[in-house]
Scaffold this motif. Structure first.
Motif, PDB file in Angstrom:
ATOM      1  N   TRP A  38       8.001  61.666  54.259  1.00 39.67           N
ATOM      2  CA  TRP A  38       9.366  61.840  54.745  1.00 39.67           C
ATOM      3  C   TRP A  38       9.385  62.431  56.139  1.00 39.67           C
ATOM      4  CZ3 TRP A  38      13.362  59.562  52.717  1.00 39.67           C
ATOM      5  CH2 TRP A  38      13.319  59.172  51.370  1.00 39.67           C
ATOM      6  N   GLY A  39      10.338  61.963  56.955  1.00 40.40           N
ATOM      7  CA  GLY A  39      10.504  62.466  58.304  1.00 40.40           C
ATOM      8  C   GLY A  39      11.958  62.369  58.733  1.00 40.40           C
ATOM      9  N   VAL A  40      12.214  62.827  59.960  1.00 37.23           N
ATOM     10  CA  VAL A  40      13.567  62.822  60.503  1.00 37.23           C
ATOM     11  C   VAL A  40      13.538  62.136  61.866  1.00 37.23           C
ATOM     12  CG1 VAL A  40      15.475  64.264  61.298  1.00 37.23           C
ATOM     13  CG2 VAL A  40      14.166  64.948  59.289  1.00 37.23           C
ATOM     14  N   VAL A  41      14.478  61.219  62.071  1.00 38.07           N
ATOM     15  CA  VAL A  41      14.592  60.535  63.359  1.00 38.07           C
ATOM     16  C   VAL A  41      15.025  61.576  64.394  1.00 38.07           C
ATOM     17  CG1 VAL A  41      15.775  58.741  64.681  1.00 38.07           C
ATOM     18  CG2 VAL A  41      15.131  58.318  62.293  1.00 38.07           C
ATOM     19  N   GLN A  42      14.194  61.776  65.418  1.00 35.33           N
ATOM     20  CA  GLN A  42      14.477  62.752  66.465  1.00 35.33           C
ATOM     21  C   GLN A  42      15.321  62.158  67.578  1.00 35.33           C
ATOM     22  OE1 GLN A  42      13.477  66.185  66.372  1.00 35.33           O
ATOM     23  NE2 GLN A  42      13.398  65.367  64.290  1.00 35.33           N
ATOM     24  N   SER A  43      15.005  60.910  67.939  1.00 37.29           N
ATOM     25  CA  SER A  43      15.753  60.271  69.020  1.00 37.29           C
ATOM     26  C   SER A  43      15.553  58.768  68.965  1.00 37.29           C
ATOM     27  CB  SER A  43      15.305  60.801  70.384  1.00 37.29           C
ATOM     28  OG  SER A  43      13.958  60.456  70.623  1.00 37.29           O
TER      29      SER A  43
END
Length: 155
Positions: A38-43
């Motif tokens: 799992w990760g988070v879109v930074q830009s």
């Protein structure tokens, strides 16, 4: 550095003929990748010439993806909003197709130079179970090592 495949006009970076891909991702989206988890879109870069505009933070490790969620060009997307598996994928070598009553070579203890010939009965986990005393029925024993061809012949 990304390894790019230049064999396709639609997948070639900076190709004026490439298909415009809709980006389903937005900054802050929680996304999943089979390798990174799992990760988070930074830009998401707005630059037209950026080949991998989607930047994702996987627990401190930053990785870039195409607008379509691809890690490399000319491969299926791997960035997802949901967790997934590669169901059925395996690199476990399948057991050979040995028929009951087939003569095989077995060795015990492992690494010894003494090989025996025995008639195969069935698989017991990952070890072949063979009939005892050169019989084709009755009690069986399992063997830690086996070969379908004569292991003493030079190859």
């Amino acid at each position: 550095m990304k390894q790019l495949n230049f064999g396709s006009t639609n997948g070639v970076p900076n190709d004026p003929n490439k298909t415009v891909v809709h980006c389903p991702f937005e900054k802050g989206d929680k996304v999943y990748h089979i390798y990174y988890g799992w990760g988070v879109v930074q830009s998401i870069s707005e630059e037209d010439n950026k080949d991998f505009p989607v930047l994702v933070d996987f627990d401190g490790q930053l990785e870039e993806f195409t607008k379509g969620g691809q890690f490399y060009f000319d491969v299926p997307p791997t960035l997802s909003f949901t967790e997934y598996t590669l169901q059925g994928f395996s690199q476990e070598r399948p057991k050979p197709d040995i028929k009951e009553g087939q003569l095989i070579y077995v060795r015990f203890p492992e690494g010894s130079s003494l090989w025996h010939m025995a008639y195969f009965s069935h698989w017991d986990a990952d070890r072949p179970a063979c009939f005892k005393e050169q019989k084709k029925s009755g009690c069986t024993a399992t063997w830690p090592e086996y070969s379908l061809t004569n292991p003493l012949e030079e190859k």
